[in-house]
Design an enzyme around this catalytic site. Structure first.
Site, short mmCIF file in Angstrom:
data_model
loop_
_atom_site.label_atom_id
_atom_site.label_comp_id
_atom_site.label_asym_id
_atom_site.label_seq_id
_atom_site.Cartn_x
_atom_site.Cartn_y
_atom_site.Cartn_z
N CYS A 137 0.81 -1.23 0.00
CA CYS A 137 0.00 0.00 0.00
C CYS A 137 0.84 1.27 0.00
CB CYS A 137 -0.98 -0.01 1.18
SG CYS A 137 -0.19 -0.07 2.79
N HIS B 165 -2.24 1.34 7.16
CA HIS B 165 -2.60 1.43 5.75
C HIS B 165 -2.38 2.86 5.24
CE1 HIS B 165 -4.51 0.36 2.04
NE2 HIS B 165 -5.51 1.22 2.19
#
Length: 336
Positions: A92, A167
């Protein structure tokens, strides 16, 4: 998620992200950590923001919940956005960086990323994610920042069950609109219209609201700005200042020359005026002086030496000539 080669966890650090961008062949871009939205103007131009948060169930959906009705978005513009779904663990961070770089025409991607974008642009979002994961160049650059282990460097370090998961998502102005690009979402999240001048003002409450949605004890957030290389910006500003300085010096030089000319002219006028006043004083002093005793004495001396009779005819002649000139000067000039 697919297993397309192991990807490591990388540190959320502006120096790491800057070097990662450089190693992928992009020039003139760096990453700066943002501590205060009010200081963002210091690192402009900003291409996009990367936001790091603790991943919890539904955490990624919190951003999507703030989406504006997608019917208000230009669907053609949405389709032209380079958006890749995340299909592999730990990718990510790199995908968040690519989400910004690939959607900014003012960023020079370099040969390899330019070719990659041309190849993947028409693919659906899940296939874009798979293309990123299968890119040896992108994966190698990403894994070059693997955290070192004491006894083994054979495999990249990945998250385990005992670690909190984090994230990365990106916020980017594209085609006159603000988007959140989150690889865990099926498509870009449309956050409303914006311009290059006001998108940072519009993204601020969105990010602040996402942080506020966590408990007050959760402070592990990180915000980074992907911006133009500060050394280039400062070098351009320095060159612009030098040009302004040169223009100012030329203007000053011309002004100095003009003032010197005015000074010389005024000095000449002042000298003439002083000479005139000195002449006035001399003439006025002569007007006030009695010259008759001097003249009488001179005549006596000339007479005593027998020279007075010799000078009289010449004096009479000169007196007659002077009177003649005076009469001529008084006569009016006839016109033809």
């Amino acid at each position: 998620m697919a297993d397309t080669g192991q990807w490591c966890l990388i540190e959320s650090d502006p120096g790491v992200f800057t070097q990662l961008i450089t190693d992928m062949g992009v020039e003139g871009v760096q990453v700066e950590e943002v501590w205060d939205f009010d200081t963002l103007a210091q690192v402009e131009p900003i291409y996009g923001l990367i936001f790091l948060f603790k991943y919890e169930a539904g955490a990624s959906d919190r951003g999507a919940a703030m989406a504006v009705d997608t019917e208000a978005a230009n669907e053609a513009a949405m389709d032209s956005i380079f958006f890749a779904q995340q299909v592999i663990n730990n990718a990510c961070a790199t995908q968040a960086i690519l989400s910004i770089l690939m959607n900014r025409p003012d960023v020079e991607l370099g040969e390899e990323l330019t070719q990659f974008r041309e190849f993947a642009q028409s693919l659906p979002s899940d296939m874009k994610g798979l293309a990123i994961s299968n890119s040896d160049k992108i994966r190698q650059v990403h894994n070059s920042f693997a955290r070192s282990e004491t006894f083994s460097n054979e495999q990249p370090v990945t998250a385990n069950d005992n670690e909190d998961l984090f994230h990365f998502v990106s916020y980017v102005p594209i085609h006159g609109a603000l988007y959140e690009l989150d690889g865990l979402q099926p498509r870009p999240v449309y956050l409303g219209p914006c311009t290059e001048k006001d998108w940072l003002e519009k993204v601020r409450p969105i990010i602040e609201a996402r942080m506020a949605s966590y408990s007050s004890s959760e402070i592990r957030f990180n915000l980074m700005a992907v911006c133009k290389d500060r050394s280039l910006v400062l070098a351009e500003q320095l060159a612009a200042t030098d040009r302004r300085l040169t223009r100012a010096q030329k203007k000053l030089s011309r002004l100095v020359q003009t003032l010197h000319g005015e000074r010389d002219l005024l000095s000449m006028f002042l000298s003439d005026e002083r000479e005139k006043l000195a002449r006035y004083r001399t003439e006025n002093a002569r007007r006030k002086h009695n010259y008759i005793p001097l003249i009488y004495t001179l005549l006596q001396q000339l007479a005593a030496k027998g020279k007075l009779a010799d000078t009289l005819p010449e004096a009479r002649q000169k007196a007659a000539e002077r009177k003649a000139r005076q009469r001529q000067a008084k006569q009016p000039t006839s016109k033809p």
